[in-house]
Every structure is written in structure tokens, then in C-alpha cells.
Design a protein around this motif. Structure first.
Motif, PDB file in Angstrom:
ATOM      1  N   TYR A 226      14.359 -15.295  -6.108  1.00  0.00           N
ATOM      2  CA  TYR A 226      12.966 -15.165  -5.311  1.00  0.00           C
ATOM      3  C   TYR A 226      11.940 -14.414  -5.665  1.00  0.00           C
ATOM      4  O   TYR A 226      11.236 -14.287  -5.665  1.00  0.00           O
ATOM      5  CB  TYR A 226      13.549 -15.220  -4.010  1.00  0.00           C
ATOM      6  N   ALA A 227      12.953 -13.229  -6.299  1.00  0.00           N
ATOM      7  CA  ALA A 227      11.724 -11.659  -7.258  1.00  0.00           C
ATOM      8  C   ALA A 227      11.518 -12.433  -8.771  1.00  0.00           C
ATOM      9  O   ALA A 227      10.784 -11.353  -9.438  1.00  0.00           O
ATOM     10  CB  ALA A 227      12.662 -10.891  -6.852  1.00  0.00           C
ATOM     11  N   GLY A 228      11.817 -14.573  -9.219  1.00  0.00           N
ATOM     12  CA  GLY A 228      11.835 -14.195 -10.797  1.00  0.00           C
ATOM     13  C   GLY A 228      10.665 -13.458 -11.563  1.00  0.00           C
ATOM     14  O   GLY A 228      10.746 -13.409 -13.163  1.00  0.00           O
ATOM     15  N   ALA A 229       8.960 -14.070 -10.681  1.00  0.00           N
ATOM     16  CA  ALA A 229       8.223 -12.753 -11.199  1.00  0.00           C
ATOM     17  C   ALA A 229       8.006 -11.763 -10.919  1.00  0.00           C
ATOM     18  O   ALA A 229       6.601 -10.802 -11.225  1.00  0.00           O
ATOM     19  CB  ALA A 229       6.537 -12.998 -10.091  1.00  0.00           C
ATOM     20  N   THR A 230       8.409 -10.633 -10.515  1.00  0.00           N
ATOM     21  CA  THR A 230       8.461  -9.377 -10.665  1.00  0.00           C
ATOM     22  C   THR A 230       9.842  -8.536 -11.558  1.00  0.00           C
ATOM     23  O   THR A 230      10.771  -8.712 -11.929  1.00  0.00           O
ATOM     24  CB  THR A 230       9.175  -8.820  -9.326  1.00  0.00           C
ATOM     25  N   THR A 231       8.755  -7.944 -12.492  1.00  0.00           N
ATOM     26  CA  THR A 231       9.875  -6.907 -13.390  1.00  0.00           C
ATOM     27  C   THR A 231       9.029  -5.772 -13.439  1.00  0.00           C
ATOM     28  O   THR A 231       7.683  -5.457 -13.531  1.00  0.00           O
ATOM     29  CB  THR A 231       9.862  -7.521 -14.663  1.00  0.00           C
ATOM     30  N   GLY A 232       9.549  -4.668 -14.195  1.00  0.00           N
ATOM     31  CA  GLY A 232       8.846  -3.306 -14.401  1.00  0.00           C
ATOM     32  C   GLY A 232       8.160  -3.334 -13.869  1.00  0.00           C
ATOM     33  O   GLY A 232       7.632  -1.924 -13.530  1.00  0.00           O
ATOM     34  N   MET A 233       9.362  -2.864 -12.824  1.00  0.00           N
ATOM     35  CA  MET A 233       8.018  -1.820 -11.666  1.00  0.00           C
ATOM     36  C   MET A 233       9.658  -1.397 -10.559  1.00  0.00           C
ATOM     37  O   MET A 233      11.121  -1.401 -10.934  1.00  0.00           O
ATOM     38  CB  MET A 233       7.701  -3.098 -10.290  1.00  0.00           C
ATOM     39  N   SER A 234       8.758  -0.104 -10.078  1.00  0.00           N
ATOM     40  CA  SER A 234       9.883   1.057  -9.385  1.00  0.00           C
ATOM     41  C   SER A 234       9.488   0.050  -7.509  1.00  0.00           C
ATOM     42  O   SER A 234       8.161   0.245  -7.542  1.00  0.00           O
ATOM     43  CB  SER A 234       9.573   1.605  -9.281  1.00  0.00           C
ATOM     44  N   LEU A 235      10.441   0.145  -6.907  1.00  0.00           N
ATOM     45  CA  LEU A 235      10.332  -0.409  -5.284  1.00  0.00           C
ATOM     46  C   LEU A 235      10.775   0.826  -4.557  1.00  0.00           C
ATOM     47  O   LEU A 235      11.991   0.806  -4.285  1.00  0.00           O
ATOM     48  CB  LEU A 235      11.124  -1.474  -4.720  1.00  0.00           C
ATOM     49  N   ALA A 236      10.013   1.210  -3.975  1.00  0.00           N
ATOM     50  CA  ALA A 236      10.025   2.615  -2.792  1.00  0.00           C
ATOM     51  C   ALA A 236      11.229   2.230  -1.421  1.00  0.00           C
ATOM     52  O   ALA A 236      10.379   1.414  -1.289  1.00  0.00           O
ATOM     53  CB  ALA A 236       8.700   3.871  -3.330  1.00  0.00           C
ATOM     54  N   VAL A 237      11.588   2.742  -1.002  1.00  0.00           N
ATOM     55  CA  VAL A 237      12.435   3.350  -0.307  1.00  0.00           C
ATOM     56  C   VAL A 237      12.622   3.685   0.571  1.00  0.00           C
ATOM     57  O   VAL A 237      14.050   4.697   0.302  1.00  0.00           O
ATOM     58  CB  VAL A 237      13.533   2.307   0.325  1.00  0.00           C
ATOM     59  N   ASP A 238      12.030   4.925   0.931  1.00  0.00           N
ATOM     60  CA  ASP A 238      11.510   5.911   1.355  1.00  0.00           C
ATOM     61  C   ASP A 238      10.408   6.960   2.367  1.00  0.00           C
ATOM     62  O   ASP A 238      10.617   7.799   2.451  1.00  0.00           O
ATOM     63  CB  ASP A 238      10.743   7.245   0.101  1.00  0.00           C
ATOM     64  N   GLY A 239      10.710   5.925   3.358  1.00  0.00           N
ATOM     65  CA  GLY A 239      10.363   6.001   4.411  1.00  0.00           C
ATOM     66  C   GLY A 239       8.581   6.596   4.838  1.00  0.00           C
ATOM     67  O   GLY A 239       8.261   7.492   5.472  1.00  0.00           O
ATOM     68  N   GLY A 240       7.869   6.067   3.837  1.00  0.00           N
ATOM     69  CA  GLY A 240       6.868   6.406   3.109  1.00  0.00           C
ATOM     70  C   GLY A 240       6.610   7.641   2.601  1.00  0.00           C
ATOM     71  O   GLY A 240       5.117   7.921   2.596  1.00  0.00           O
ATOM     72  N   MET A 241       7.669   8.544   2.621  1.00  0.00           N
ATOM     73  CA  MET A 241       7.484   9.956   2.046  1.00  0.00           C
ATOM     74  C   MET A 241       6.037   9.258   1.032  1.00  0.00           C
ATOM     75  O   MET A 241       5.925  10.764   0.438  1.00  0.00           O
ATOM     76  CB  MET A 241       8.419  10.572   1.078  1.00  0.00           C
ATOM     77  N   SER A 242       6.023   8.588  -0.784  1.00  0.00           N
ATOM     78  CA  SER A 242       5.766   9.199  -1.652  1.00  0.00           C
ATOM     79  C   SER A 242       4.238   8.175  -1.449  1.00  0.00           C
ATOM     80  O   SER A 242       3.670   8.971  -2.300  1.00  0.00           O
ATOM     81  CB  SER A 242       6.236   7.889  -2.479  1.00  0.00           C
ATOM     82  N   GLY A 243       3.525   8.115  -0.354  1.00  0.00           N
ATOM     83  CA  GLY A 243       2.600   6.964  -0.251  1.00  0.00           C
ATOM     84  C   GLY A 243       1.538   8.074   0.735  1.00  0.00           C
ATOM     85  O   GLY A 243      -0.137   7.622   0.207  1.00  0.00           O
ATOM     86  N   LEU A 244       2.661   8.212   1.919  1.00  0.00           N
ATOM     87  CA  LEU A 244       1.452   8.533   2.960  1.00  0.00           C
ATOM     88  C   LEU A 244       1.734   9.839   2.937  1.00  0.00           C
ATOM     89  O   LEU A 244       2.725  10.846   2.889  1.00  0.00           O
ATOM     90  CB  LEU A 244       1.823   7.976   4.177  1.00  0.00           C
ATOM     91  N   ARG A 245       0.425  11.134   3.983  1.00  0.00           N
ATOM     92  CA  ARG A 245       0.106  11.983   3.901  1.00  0.00           C
ATOM     93  C   ARG A 245      -0.436  11.734   5.482  1.00  0.00           C
ATOM     94  O   ARG A 245      -1.415  11.406   5.509  1.00  0.00           O
ATOM     95  CB  ARG A 245      -0.699  13.274   2.905  1.00  0.00           C
ATOM     96  N   LEU A 246       0.612  12.145   6.249  1.00  0.00           N
ATOM     97  CA  LEU A 246       0.425  12.527   7.740  1.00  0.00           C
ATOM     98  C   LEU A 246      -0.126  13.350   8.849  1.00  0.00           C
ATOM     99  O   LEU A 246       0.406  14.515   7.858  1.00  0.00           O
ATOM    100  CB  LEU A 246       1.832  12.231   8.428  1.00  0.00           C
ATOM    101  N   PRO A 247      -0.714  14.163   9.262  1.00  0.00           N
ATOM    102  CA  PRO A 247      -0.982  15.081   9.913  1.00  0.00           C
ATOM    103  C   PRO A 247      -0.611  16.315  10.165  1.00  0.00           C
ATOM    104  O   PRO A 247       0.966  15.321  10.322  1.00  0.00           O
ATOM    105  CB  PRO A 247      -2.743  14.369  11.216  1.00  0.00           C
ATOM    106  N   SER A 248      -0.847  17.293   9.920  1.00  0.00           N
ATOM    107  CA  SER A 248       0.568  18.435  10.262  1.00  0.00           C
ATOM    108  C   SER A 248       0.693  18.011  11.862  1.00  0.00           C
ATOM    109  O   SER A 248      -0.232  18.599  12.079  1.00  0.00           O
ATOM    110  CB  SER A 248       0.112  20.130   9.774  1.00  0.00           C
ATOM    111  N   PRO A 249       2.080  18.264  12.640  1.00  0.00           N
ATOM    112  CA  PRO A 249       2.646  18.352  13.463  1.00  0.00           C
ATOM    113  C   PRO A 249       1.451  20.026  14.209  1.00  0.00           C
ATOM    114  O   PRO A 249       1.623  19.495  15.284  1.00  0.00           O
ATOM    115  CB  PRO A 249       3.757  18.074  13.712  1.00  0.00           C
ATOM    116  N   ASP A 250       1.054  20.935  13.728  1.00  0.00           N
ATOM    117  CA  ASP A 250       0.834  22.277  13.952  1.00  0.00           C
ATOM    118  C   ASP A 250      -0.445  21.759  13.798  1.00  0.00           C
ATOM    119  O   ASP A 250      -0.955  22.071  12.937  1.00  0.00           O
ATOM    120  CB  ASP A 250       1.218  23.207  12.703  1.00  0.00           C
TER     121      ASP A 250
END
Length: 257
Positions: A226-250
């Protein structure tokens, strides 16, 4: 994902004896795949257990041959075997660099090379490599490990480009910090394992470590026809670490720019 989306397919999983690899073996088997566990210690995982060393081309070739003979071919290769490395660029000697790169990078190439004759006979061939957030993020005290996973990321793209005209898909999954025995052993080396684990969890925007089964679910998706159209890519499973920048808790902390 469809429950039995891998029904009748054959999957070879390097490093399938523990951690993420074992989680992949369980999930792919549950989705209907016939699974071969290629590992130095394969005894604990479900499927055809094949004692294999990814540092040895002959070992890999023999394991792929045995798996294909047992189940009639190979449709999926999951390159999950890997080792850790800790320290700055000056912390590890040449022997350690050679050891880690031999397993984490050349091991992927060896396993892929050994599997390709069988994948070329499949109607739905795919290779899924295990990369890491370390491939694209500079992590403290992880120079060698980051280098190895950065190479896996680049190798995935190059393999995808080489094999796309043959109908063979190549992707990778890039986990954040995963709660596995491997990570537990790393934590055990620290002065305060509990505090260090809490720090790693807090580093991910979700506030917890990734589970091995969540990574395996991503591998299942990429391995599925079912992912037959998907190649040459990286799928992040990182809890949002690579893409999210949240406000500091401080509240007194300056924002990161």
C-alpha cells in the motif's frame, strides 16, 4: 494500515533478535508475513531463526539463501542490525570507527547486496533501513554514531535512485530515542540512569521515549504494498523532535533562534 497487508510476503530482518528488530519481526508476522530473523542471537524472536553476522558477506548470503529456499523467495528486507557509539570525535580510536561503520553502514550494504537477487524476483520488493534522528541532528557525545546513521540516510537515497527503475523501493525510518534494552544499557553507564532517562524523554516534544512497536509500525507501513508510491524517503518516528520547536518551560529563558 490494513491488518493483513503483508499476507504471503517474506521478510528478512537483520538484527531481528532484540529491540526494534524483534518488534519489527512481531509486527510483520502479525500482518501476515513469513519472517526470517538474521541475528547473532536470533533465538528470542518469532519466525525462521538464522544465526547471521552482518559483518560477514558469506554469512548473509547463506542466510538469504536459506530463507528464500524455506519460504519461496524474499520480498522485504529490513536492515535493523546496528551498534551504538558514545563520545566526541576524538573519543574513539580507528578500530572503534571501523567496527561501528562496518556494522551500521557496510552491514546495510552487505545485507542489501545479498538480498537483491531474491528481491528482483518479487512483485513487491522493498528495503527498509533503520536510520536515526542522529542522521540529521547534531547530538552531543554521539559523533561516530551520528556519522554512521548519516551514512545510512545517504545510502538509502542512493540505493533508491539506483533501484527505482527495477521497481525496488528503498526507504528508511528515523527514530528518536527508543525505549529498548540497547538504550537501557547506555543509561546504565551514567551516574544517574533515572535522571538521564527523564532528560531524554523531556527532549522529545511528546515528553516520552518512542516505543519499539511505534517504530515497527512505521516499518510495516513502508514495507506494505500500500506504500507502493513511496521510495527514497525517511520517515521520522521521533515524537516531533526533528520538526517541532516548542517554547522553553522556563519563563525566563531566551527563545531559540
Amino acid at each position: 494500515m490494513v491488518v493483513n497487508d503483508l499476507d504471503g510476503l517474506v521478510a528478512a530482518i537483520t538484527g531481528g533478535g532484540s529491540g526494534i528488530g524483534a518488534a519489527c519481526a512481531r509486527r510483520l508476522a502479525a500482518a501476515g508475513a513469513k519472517v526470517g530473523i538474521l541475528d547473532l542471537e536470533p533465538a528470542k524472536a518469532p519466525g525462521l531463526r538464522l544465526e547471521t553476522d552482518v559483518r560477514d558477506a558469506a554469512s548473509l548470503e547463506g542466510a538469504m539463501r536459506s530463507l528464500a529456499e524455506a519460504y519461496g523467495g524474499i520480498d522485504i528486507l529490513v536492515n535493523s542490525a546496528g551498534v551504538s557509539a558514545v563520545g566526541s570525535v576524538e573519543a574513539n580510536d580507528d578500530a572503534e570507527w571501523n567496527r561501528v561503520l562496518d556494522v551500521n553502514v557496510t552491514g546495510v550494504a552487505r545485507a542489501s547486496r545479498a538480498a537483491l537477487p531474491y528481491l528482483r524476483r518479487s512483485r513487491t520488493p522493498v528495503i527498509v533501513n533503520l536510520s536515526s534522528i542522529a542522521a540529521t541532528a547534531g547530538l552531543v557525545e554521539r559523533a561516530l554514531y551520528c556519522a554512521s546513521k548519516g551514512a545510512v540516510h545517504a545510502l538509502t537515497l542512493a540505493m533508491a535512485a539506483d533501484l527505482v527503475t527495477e521497481g525496488i523501493r528503498v526507504c528508511c525510518v528515523a527514530p528518536g530515542t527508543v525505549d529498548t534494552p540497547w538504550v537501557a544499557r547506555l543509561l546504565a553507564r551514567t551516574d544517574d540512569p533515572g535522571a538521564e532517562k527523564a532528560r531524554l524523554a523531556a527532549r522529545q516534544p511528546t515528553g516520552r521515549l518512542v516505543t519499539a512497536d511505534e517504530v515497527a509500525a512505521a516499518v510495516q507501513y513502508l514495507a506494505s504494498p500500500y506504500a507502493g508510491a513511496t521510495t527514497g524517503m525517511s520517515l521520522a518516528v521521533d515524537g516531533g523532535m526533528s520538526g517541532l520547536r516548542l517554547p522553553s518551560p522556563d519563563p525566563d529563558a531566551l527563545p531559540t533562534r
